[in-house]
Enzyme design. Sequence first.
Site, mmCIF file in Angstrom:
data_model
loop_
_atom_site.group_PDB
_atom_site.id
_atom_site.type_symbol
_atom_site.label_atom_id
_atom_site.label_comp_id
_atom_site.label_asym_id
_atom_site.label_seq_id
_atom_site.Cartn_x
_atom_site.Cartn_y
_atom_site.Cartn_z
ATOM 1 N N SER A 123 0.746 -1.087 0.057
ATOM 2 C CA SER A 123 -0.033 -0.035 0.010
ATOM 3 C C SER A 123 0.835 1.473 0.170
ATOM 4 C CB SER A 123 -0.975 -0.004 1.303
ATOM 5 O OG SER A 123 -1.364 1.114 1.401
ATOM 6 N N TYR B 149 -1.165 -0.709 10.297
ATOM 7 C CA TYR B 149 -1.305 -1.190 9.043
ATOM 8 C C TYR B 149 -0.135 -0.755 8.418
ATOM 9 C CZ TYR B 149 -3.396 -1.590 4.457
ATOM 10 O OH TYR B 149 -3.703 -1.997 3.133
ATOM 11 N N LYS C 82 2.713 -2.853 5.947
ATOM 12 C CA LYS C 82 3.002 -2.713 4.559
ATOM 13 C C LYS C 82 4.173 -2.321 4.184
ATOM 14 C CE LYS C 82 -1.077 -4.054 3.178
ATOM 15 N NZ LYS C 82 -1.184 -5.371 2.416
#
Length: 258
Positions: free
Chosen positions: A149, A162, A166
């Site tokens: 991402s 998160y 990533k």
Amino acid sequence: MKPIPSTFDLSGKVAIVTGSSKGIGKAIARALAESGARVVVSSRNQEAVDAVAAEFADAGLEAIGIQCHVGDAAGRERLIAKAAETFGRIDILVNNAAINPYYGPLEGSDEGVFDKIMEINVKAPWLLSNLALPHMKQAGGGSVINISSVEGLRPGFGLGLYSATKAALIALTQNQAKEWGRHGVRANVVCPGLIQTKFSEGLWADEALVARFTKQLPLGRIAQPGEMAGLVLLLASDAGSYMTGGVYVADGGYMVTG
């Protein structure tokens, strides 16, 4: 259907796509199948993957559904073993399955959430890739494509854990490329921006937030899942035969905004 350019033709290849019963994963799986690959559709729900496989079959594409919770060791082993048993080889692995169970400041979470998100977003792609590697070696090469991402490159507020996973996935991919290139196995990572999927609904469903966000984007809109598929197809096929260790962004220009 128009003929597939030879360098993008995946005829005879076998691809596994995790988290592919919907969203980006489903779009990727369909694009690979449309280019000739025999595709393994995988997610946590057998009925869901069977439905997608049936949908693909109705369109004249070759696919099977194999249920797999990527956080479960037995499930991972079963996915790779059944794919190889069914199709006789594994050439492409797209690690797309991911979670984001927490939105908020780093200090507001706990160890349980950290362990869970790391297990699914980093540990599972590492172990699945390791399981697929011997089959790729046997096939004379292969392509691992990890879906990260832009959050792994430029963290936003509220997505700290998160973002950390990533970023770790990007580093994992680059190490895979370094270590596995001698086997003819390429590893690349795709970093999508904001995509209109169920996974990101908490963000794009906020009209005011989307309006502020898209106003800054050079392309002025959020993306649809299918807009990630072409880049994955490039990395999976001979068209990307000299591409490994790369970090490829598809974000509507987010990374070049101030």
